[in-house]
Design an enzyme around this catalytic site. Structure first.
Site, PDB file in Angstrom:
ATOM      1  N   ARG A  68       0.825  -1.210   0.000  1.00 30.23           N
ATOM      2  CA  ARG A  68       0.000   0.000   0.000  1.00 30.23           C
ATOM      3  C   ARG A  68       0.863   1.266   0.000  1.00 30.23           C
ATOM      4  NH1 ARG A  68      -3.239   2.795   4.218  1.00 30.23           N
ATOM      5  NH2 ARG A  68      -5.165   3.541   3.272  1.00 30.23           N
ATOM      6  N   HIS A  72       0.382   4.241  -2.663  1.00 33.47           N
ATOM      7  CA  HIS A  72       0.071   5.609  -2.242  1.00 33.47           C
ATOM      8  C   HIS A  72       1.218   6.566  -2.568  1.00 33.47           C
ATOM      9  CE1 HIS A  72      -3.534   5.038   0.679  1.00 33.47           C
ATOM     10  NE2 HIS A  72      -3.607   4.234  -0.362  1.00 33.47           N
ATOM     11  N   ASN A 100      -4.069   8.357   4.339  1.00 32.22           N
ATOM     12  CA  ASN A 100      -2.916   7.812   5.060  1.00 32.22           C
ATOM     13  C   ASN A 100      -3.026   7.898   6.576  1.00 32.22           C
ATOM     14  OD1 ASN A 100      -1.587   7.321   2.581  1.00 32.22           O
ATOM     15  ND2 ASN A 100      -0.790   9.409   2.530  1.00 32.22           N
ATOM     16  N   HIS A 199      -6.046  -6.046  -2.855  1.00 36.66           N
ATOM     17  CA  HIS A 199      -6.913  -6.123  -1.677  1.00 36.66           C
ATOM     18  C   HIS A 199      -7.224  -7.561  -1.289  1.00 36.66           C
ATOM     19  CE1 HIS A 199      -8.659  -1.745  -1.859  1.00 36.66           C
ATOM     20  NE2 HIS A 199      -7.377  -1.796  -1.564  1.00 36.66           N
TER      21      HIS A 199
END
Length: 333
Positions: A68, A72, A100, A199
């Protein structure tokens, strides 16, 4: 000037233009390369993998967290390590952005990796490249596919709180919003559905999906697309007025295995986030891809390898741009 001379000149200019264009395209493709640290820090990737293996033995969530961080990072002004920068009295980073805050984690693992790399090859391996390698190793260690990581990124000297808030897709996103966010980064609809498959590991906070359980789209009722048994389970885990930071696996069936179960869950109406379930509940390309990946894990793995490499190539800093941080949390360190 005769026609023959004029034609020859046009031909020469055309050749020169084509050569320059080829050199430009060729150089842009050569900015990142798998062998970037082969001579300057030959043990770099082995060091990253070793630290991650140890971290995952202590914390099964860390693989998803590292994946992740890479995602991001790349979605905010490119893959440049900006997400790792701490706030200071004169600098605001991205860690307090909505996507975040209280959820991005794994920074201590990155610190450990960087510390060991600095001991082995001082000032050589960038924090942005650490995130790219770590994402690959995390997926592999969770049972997913491997890929050749392209390297040579440098670290940013800036960050953008506003871009993090605006460009990182929300868990409440619709299909059209997701497609738009990914297209803005040069990623296709197929890339979006494929990368969403990450995911299949990790967890999400109740606050990320609670509106689906009680007040979907302001109706005062649950999202009608959720499987009723799954809904009851989620309501028990995330009661109204309960702990908004309570965690729930994104994949209840195989929460720490990188596989295609995520897509099977979507078919069963057991997608946790709205941005997950809409991939199946919305007819069209995304629905077809979900069905394809649910039925063939090899297809998912193959497409994931391509999509994650493509994502890792979003606007990297190379050459003399940016810097190589010695401390991933601070500019100029």
């Amino acid at each position: 000037m005769g026609r023959r001379s004029e034609g020859a000149m046009i031909w020469r200019y055309s050749c020169i233009y084509s050569l320059l264009l080829f050199m430009l395209v060729g150089s842009s493709r050569a900015q990142l390369m798998a062998s970037f640290y082969d001579k300057s820090c030959p043990k770099a990737q082995a060091i990253v993998k070793s630290v991650i293996q140890q971290a995952m033995q202590k914390d099964s969530r860390i693989g998803a967290s590292l994946m992740r961080l890479h995602f991001h990072d790349c979605f905010v002004n490119g893959c440049d390590g900006s997400i790792l920068l701490d706030d200071t009295s004169s600098f605001t980073g991205e860690k307090t952005a909505g996507p975040n805050l209280n959820s991005a984690r794994g920074f201590d693992v990155v610190d450990n990796i960087k510390s060991q790399l600095e001991s082995a090859c001082k000032g050589t391996v960038s924090c942005a490249d650490i995130l790219a390698i770590a994402a690959r190793d995390a997926v592999v260690l969770d049972g997913g596919p491997s890929w050749t990581v392209q390297l040579g990124r440098r670290d940013s000297t800036t960050a953008s709180l506003s871009t993090a808030n605006n460009d990182i897709p929300s868990p409440a996103s619709t299909v059209s919003q997701l497609i738009s966010k990914f297209q803005a980064k040069g990623l296709s609809t197929q890339d979006m559905v494929t990368l969403s498959g990450a995911h299949t590991i990790g967890q999400a906070r109740c606050t990320s999906f609670s509106s689906r359980l009680y007040n979907f789209s302001g109706t005062g009722k649950p999202d009608p697309t959720i499987d009723k048994t799954f809904l009851a389970t989620l309501q028990k885990q995330c009661p109204q007025g309960g702990n908004a930071n309570q965690l729930q696996p994104l994949d209840l069936v195989t929460p720490t295995n990188f596989d295609n179960q995520y897509y099977k869950n979507l078919q069963a109406r057991k997608g946790l986030l709205n941005s997950d379930e809409v991939l199946y509940s919305t007819s069209g390309t995304t629905n077809s891809l979900v069905i394809s990946y649910a039925g063939n894990q090899n297809t998912f793995f193959s497409n994931f390898q391509s999509a994650i490499i493509k994502m890792g190539n979003i606007s990297p800093l190379t050459g003399t741009k940016g810097q190589i941080r010695k401390n991933c949390r601070a500019v100029g360190s």
